[in-house]
Design an enzyme around this catalytic site. Structure first.
Site, short mmCIF file in Angstrom:
data_model
loop_
_atom_site.label_atom_id
_atom_site.label_comp_id
_atom_site.label_asym_id
_atom_site.label_seq_id
_atom_site.Cartn_x
_atom_site.Cartn_y
_atom_site.Cartn_z
CD GLU A 1 -2.64 1.28 2.60
OE1 GLU A 1 -3.47 2.20 2.73
OE2 GLU A 1 -2.44 0.41 3.47
CG ASP B 1 -5.35 4.62 0.46
OD1 ASP B 1 -5.81 5.76 0.19
OD2 ASP B 1 -5.65 3.99 1.49
CD GLN C 1 -7.20 0.01 1.63
OE1 GLN C 1 -6.29 0.76 1.97
NE2 GLN C 1 -7.58 -1.01 2.37
CD GLU D 1 -7.46 1.95 5.13
OE1 GLU D 1 -7.05 0.92 5.70
OE2 GLU D 1 -6.75 2.64 4.37
#
Length: 265
Positions: free
Chosen positions: A147, A183, A209, A245
């Site tokens: 990530e 992300d 995300q 998230e």
């Protein structure tokens, strides 16, 4: 007048650490499932694995290590050790992806090993560590995802934080058992140009995300045009998981509804 019902071409998941926080985690997972989403968790050592396995949730991802780092020998060995410990938990939960970061993060999300600069030697060591992680993933039949983070707001002095860094590392390793967790909240703060970033990263994405900027709230509360990103991802042929998230800006169910709407076409 004909009403066109929208649906999502993506698999939508929600981070159970950030929604329905007045409920015990197994009850959060049940609520997420009842609303039609898959679920994600962070540090598995903080959960009653037997209880959450019985929640009925379908798990999308979980943190795939406990301690360790990418770019030094001692930290790399620790990362591999705790990644190996995480795999039986992932298998008990039938969770397909195990999430990694450039370094371990403390309870406030700060790096346990801060880096003012990332040297060439650190890049080479991170590449070697991720090759070992990919070996472990192949051996155990699981996928690790790396990530990207952001340094400006949430994770200052974290090595390999930018999406460009994680893309470079995952592309260099180029193994099916190591993918990206891209992300877009972190990427908007660190880089922007999100649609082209998705296009560049597409061959290596294991999951995406999302949260909005500023504030890390649900889509529709900030500056990111997530419906446009959804349309672009659909046109690119992406059919994987998109995980929210994010902290709800108010009502939890409303936040999840906004998330679904943003990624429905």
């Amino acid at each position: 007048m004909t009403t066109i019902l929208k649906s999502s071409p993506f698999m939508l998941a929600v981070c159970a650490e950030m929604v329905f926080r007045s409920l015990p985690v197994p009850d959060r997972l049940k609520r997420i499932t009842e609303l039609g989403f898959q679920a994600e968790i962070w540090d598995w050592t903080k959960h009653d694995i037997n209880a959450i396995a019985k929640s009925g949730a379908t798990f999308s991802s979980m943190t795939g290590y406990v301690t360790g780092t990418l770019a030094d020998e001692e930290g790399a060995n620790e990362l591999l050790r705790t990644a190996r410990l995480s795999i039986p938990v992932a298998k008990e939960l039938n969770c397909p992806r195990l999430n990694l970061h450039g370094t371990g993060l403390d309870g406030q999300g700060l790096p346990v090993v801060k880096s003012e600069i990332v040297t060439g030697a650190m890049w080479l060591k991170a590449y070697d560590t991720l090759q070992r992680i990919a070996d472990l993933g192949e051996e155990e039949g699981v996928t690790f995802v790396l990530e990207n983070l952001n340094e400006a707001v949430d994770h200052p002095k974290t090595p390999f934080a930018k999406a460009a860094d994680t893309i470079a590392l995952v592309a260099a390793v180029n193994r099916p058992s190591l993918k990206l967790n891209l992300d877009l909240y972190h990427a908007q703060i660190g880089e922007g140009n999100l649609i082209e970033l998705c296009r560049t990263a597409l061959p290596h994405i294991g999951e995406i995300q999302v949260a909005d900027v500023p504030g890390r709230k649900e889509p529709g509360t900030g500056e990111i045009n997530y419906p446009a990103i959804a349309r672009a991802l659909n046109e690119m042929g992406y059919r994987g998981t998109i995980g929210m998230e994010a902290w709800p800006s108010g009502d939890d169910e409303l936040a999840l509804s906004r998330f679904r709407d943003a990624f429905s076409l």
